[in-house]
Write a protein that holds these residues in place. Structure first.
Motif, PDB file in Angstrom:
ATOM      1  N   HIS A  82       0.726  -1.264   0.071  1.00 34.76           N
ATOM      2  CA  HIS A  82      -0.079  -0.078   0.067  1.00 34.76           C
ATOM      3  C   HIS A  82       0.820   1.178   0.112  1.00 34.76           C
ATOM      4  N   ARG A  83       2.028   0.933  -0.506  1.00 32.09           N
ATOM      5  CA  ARG A  83       3.139   2.153  -0.466  1.00 32.09           C
ATOM      6  C   ARG A  83       2.734   3.496  -0.831  1.00 32.09           C
ATOM      7  N   GLU A  84       1.797   3.435  -1.786  1.00 27.79           N
ATOM      8  CA  GLU A  84       1.610   4.760  -2.580  1.00 27.79           C
ATOM      9  C   GLU A  84       0.315   5.437  -1.919  1.00 27.79           C
ATOM     10  N   SER A  85      -0.570   4.702  -1.079  1.00 27.69           N
ATOM     11  CA  SER A  85      -1.682   5.204  -0.534  1.00 27.69           C
ATOM     12  C   SER A  85      -1.809   5.224   0.858  1.00 27.69           C
ATOM     13  N   LEU A  86      -0.977   4.887   1.574  1.00 28.42           N
ATOM     14  CA  LEU A  86      -0.763   4.612   2.987  1.00 28.42           C
ATOM     15  C   LEU A  86      -0.547   5.995   3.605  1.00 28.42           C
ATOM     16  N   ALA A  87      -1.479   6.597   4.359  1.00 25.06           N
ATOM     17  CA  ALA A  87      -1.411   7.725   5.166  1.00 25.06           C
ATOM     18  C   ALA A  87      -0.753   7.509   6.737  1.00 25.06           C
ATOM     19  N   LEU A  88      -1.105   6.510   7.169  1.00 25.58           N
ATOM     20  CA  LEU A  88      -0.743   6.213   8.760  1.00 25.58           C
ATOM     21  C   LEU A  88      -0.705   4.802   8.923  1.00 25.58           C
ATOM     22  N   VAL A  89       0.480   4.498   9.820  1.00 30.58           N
ATOM     23  CA  VAL A  89       0.517   2.971  10.332  1.00 30.58           C
ATOM     24  C   VAL A  89       0.097   3.142  11.737  1.00 30.58           C
ATOM     25  N   LEU A  90      -0.686   2.298  12.251  1.00 30.59           N
ATOM     26  CA  LEU A  90      -1.144   2.554  13.759  1.00 30.59           C
ATOM     27  C   LEU A  90      -1.240   1.273  14.205  1.00 30.59           C
ATOM     28  N   LEU A  91       0.014   0.942  15.116  1.00 25.85           N
ATOM     29  CA  LEU A  91      -0.063  -0.435  15.526  1.00 25.85           C
ATOM     30  C   LEU A  91       0.097  -0.261  17.087  1.00 25.85           C
ATOM     31  N   ALA A  92      -0.353  -1.354  17.812  1.00 22.48           N
ATOM     32  CA  ALA A  92       0.008  -1.680  19.173  1.00 22.48           C
ATOM     33  C   ALA A  92       1.160  -2.151  19.188  1.00 22.48           C
ATOM     34  N   GLY A  93       2.328  -1.634  20.358  1.00 21.97           N
ATOM     35  CA  GLY A  93       3.466  -2.148  20.408  1.00 21.97           C
ATOM     36  C   GLY A  93       3.603  -3.586  20.943  1.00 21.97           C
ATOM     37  N   ILE A  94       2.404  -3.950  21.290  1.00 20.85           N
ATOM     38  CA  ILE A  94       2.212  -5.590  21.749  1.00 20.85           C
ATOM     39  C   ILE A  94       0.807  -5.787  21.627  1.00 20.85           C
ATOM     40  N   ASN A  95       0.560  -6.915  20.943  1.00 20.82           N
ATOM     41  CA  ASN A  95      -0.832  -7.514  20.656  1.00 20.82           C
ATOM     42  C   ASN A  95      -1.300  -7.657  21.940  1.00 20.82           C
ATOM     43  N   TYR A  96      -2.676  -7.066  22.056  1.00 19.54           N
ATOM     44  CA  TYR A  96      -3.118  -7.423  23.729  1.00 19.54           C
ATOM     45  C   TYR A  96      -3.471  -8.895  23.726  1.00 19.54           C
ATOM     46  N   TYR A  97      -3.709  -9.464  22.656  1.00 19.87           N
ATOM     47  CA  TYR A  97      -4.550 -11.008  22.656  1.00 19.87           C
ATOM     48  C   TYR A  97      -3.364 -11.950  22.669  1.00 19.87           C
ATOM     49  N   THR A  98      -2.246 -11.899  21.932  1.00 22.22           N
ATOM     50  CA  THR A  98      -1.413 -12.912  21.798  1.00 22.22           C
ATOM     51  C   THR A  98      -0.217 -12.600  22.603  1.00 22.22           C
ATOM     52  N   GLY A  99       0.167 -11.264  23.074  1.00 23.73           N
ATOM     53  CA  GLY A  99       1.187 -10.614  23.894  1.00 23.73           C
ATOM     54  C   GLY A  99       2.627 -10.613  23.230  1.00 23.73           C
ATOM     55  N   ARG A 100       2.262 -10.786  21.560  1.00 21.76           N
ATOM     56  CA  ARG A 100       3.239 -10.560  20.781  1.00 21.76           C
ATOM     57  C   ARG A 100       3.853  -9.154  20.471  1.00 21.76           C
ATOM     58  N   VAL A 101       5.250  -8.939  20.865  1.00 21.32           N
ATOM     59  CA  VAL A 101       5.911  -7.303  20.615  1.00 21.32           C
ATOM     60  C   VAL A 101       6.148  -7.354  19.161  1.00 21.32           C
ATOM     61  N   PHE A 102       5.799  -6.292  18.696  1.00 21.11           N
ATOM     62  CA  PHE A 102       6.270  -5.885  17.207  1.00 21.11           C
ATOM     63  C   PHE A 102       7.527  -5.151  17.255  1.00 21.11           C
ATOM     64  N   ASP A 103       8.420  -5.701  16.152  1.00 19.97           N
ATOM     65  CA  ASP A 103       9.446  -4.863  15.637  1.00 19.97           C
ATOM     66  C   ASP A 103       9.286  -3.369  15.394  1.00 19.97           C
ATOM     67  N   MET A 104       9.149  -2.359  16.415  1.00 19.35           N
ATOM     68  CA  MET A 104       8.531  -1.352  16.283  1.00 19.35           C
ATOM     69  C   MET A 104       9.398  -0.266  15.318  1.00 19.35           C
ATOM     70  N   GLY A 105      10.965  -0.625  15.643  1.00 21.81           N
ATOM     71  CA  GLY A 105      11.888   0.324  14.983  1.00 21.81           C
ATOM     72  C   GLY A 105      11.795  -0.126  13.540  1.00 21.81           C
ATOM     73  N   ARG A 106      11.708  -1.260  13.252  1.00 21.23           N
ATOM     74  CA  ARG A 106      11.764  -1.965  11.723  1.00 21.23           C
ATOM     75  C   ARG A 106      10.641  -1.218  10.861  1.00 21.23           C
TER      76      ARG A 106
END
Ligand SMILES: *Cc1c(COP(=O)(O)O)cnc(C)c1O
Length: 412
Positions: A174-198
């Motif tokens: 979605h490179r051309e049409s993306l305005a915002l990426v809004l993520l949880a740092g950690i998914n509340y359900y699975t507890g997975r931590v995203f690689d926020m820097g990358r």
């Protein structure tokens, strides 16, 4: 020896050796379910952190200032500086400069306020990327923002299922049409931590802004918001930060946006304090993230949060993180050794304090476990979330938890 016995003696050694074990005594722990009953094993610090013993006194002091000084306390006590001193305490926990952090408001409302600046759909860039199983409040906030801009949520919100690679791939698509990426740092359900820097680097190179909801990450895992070049972030004060039910929240705005001309939703508490009380007609923002504040701070509600953040500073966040890793790894291993295949850990190794457990027996198991004095959290259809908090949970409790969980599983 059965696995629980050897785990229990290992836990006793670990608790005796760890200099942070006594921190537990700095918190109030909930009463047993029945007088004289088994002690409560509290594994829900990811939902409401326990009360630091210092919180009551801190609140009492603010009450006394209110009764003895009333309005004078804004100047004669430190009320006018409360937000700045809390931002100082908060900044190292999220890897920010103090000027990049503001304390106040509430999480979902702050996300809305910050999206007013950082989600500006225009020129074909209209989409928001978020996780498919994001916390419902975030989903409602995002859909309503899209709608408010006169766009259609089902067309503009890109829901990504999966891990870092799935997010990175979706950013590329979605490179051309993306305005915002809004993520949880950690998914509340699975507890997975995203690689926020990358993810942040990829989103920005695609020309999108990046926002993080750190409700489950702040006070739990190490964050480097400044270095990661995140545009904005928001989190609440009542989960791992132990600020009390509905405690004031906090947010981050990266230094590079300070002094920006971009639109924002303004209120007088975001006005430059140098001239705020001259009541000028035109808004002139305070320097830093404080320029996104809106309303008068809640002096009383900030008191327990301040007490808690002072404890974080006293102990040092790095030491807490180190203990947290050992504690969660021990729980993970104890579950495998004591409960084998009857309980499966869903949380991947990229994690903080929370383990999401798929249990045999579903809801009945959870209810039996609750009746046995374990406070944890249930998510349909068969997941228990348990969050050992390094400030107040012990290694011994991890073994007791396994024991009570084993006894709550259906008879096999
Ligand atoms: C806890 C949590 C919230 C709660 O938002 P409030 O505005 O504080 O009620 C929102 N989003 C996420 C991801 C959460 O974990």
């Amino acid at each position: 020896m059965n696995p629980l016995e050897s785990l229990a003696s290992e836990a006793a050694r670990l608790d005796a050796a760890d200099p942070l074990t006594p921190l537990r005594g700095r918190f109030h722990h909930p009463d047993p379910l029945t007088p004289g009953g088994d002690h409560i094993i509290y594994l829900t610090g990811n939902s409401l952190g326990l009360q630091p013993r210092s919180a009551r006194r801190a609140l009492e002091e603010r009450m006394v200032q209110w009764d003895s000084m009333a309005v004078r306390a804004w100047h004669d006590a430190d009320w006018m500086d409360i937000e700045a001193s809390l931002a100082e305490l908060m900044a190292p926990i999220v890897g920010a400069n103090p000027a990049e952090v503001a304390v106040g408001g509430s999480l979902t409302a702050n996300i809305h306020h910050l999206m007013a600046t950082f989600y500006r759909p225009a020129d074909g860039r209209t989409k928001i990327l978020m996780e498919a199983d994001a916390f419902p409040s975030d989903q409602y906030a995002v859909a309503s923002q899209v709608d408010w801009h006169g766009l259609v949520p089902s067309a503009e919100v890109v829901m990504v299922e999966g891990d870092d690679d799935a997010v990175l791939e979706a950013i590329e698509i979605h490179r051309e049409s993306l305005a915002l990426v809004l993520l949880a740092g950690i998914n509340y359900y699975t507890g997975r931590v995203f690689d926020m820097g990358r993810i942040s680097a990829a989103a920005r190179s695609a020309g999108a802004t990046v926002g993080l909801d750190l409700a489950h990450a702040a006070g739990n895992v190490p964050l480097r918001l400044h270095d990661w070049n995140v545009d904005f972030a928001a989190w609440c004060g009542y989960k791992y930060l132990n600020g009390g039910p509905g405690a004031p929240a906090a947010f981050f705005v990266h230094e590079q946006h300070h002094g920006t001309e971009a639109p924002r939703l303004a209120g007088w508490w975001g006005h430059d304090p140098a001239s705020r009380f001259l009541m000028p007609d035109a808004f002139s923002p305070a320097p830093g993230a404080a320029g996104w504040q809106i309303s008068t701070p809640s002096v009383l509600a900030l008191a327990p949060l301040e007490a808690s953040l002072s404890l974080f500073r006293e102990v040092g966040f790095e030491r807490l993180v180190a203990r947290s890793r050992r504690l969660t790894a021990f729980l993970d291993r104890a579950i495998q050794e004591a409960l084998g295949t009857r309980v499966r850990v869903l949380t991947p190794p990229e994690r903080g304090a929370q383990l999401s457990l798929k249990v045999e027996g579903g809801r009945t198991t959870f209810e039996r476990l609750s009746a046995a004095g374990v406070v944890c959290d249930w998510r349909e259809p068969d997941v228990i979330r348990a969050a050992p908090v390094p400030m107040y949970n012990s290694f011994g409790e991890m073994v007791e938890f396994c024991e009570r969980l084993g006894a709550s599983l259906p008879d096999s």
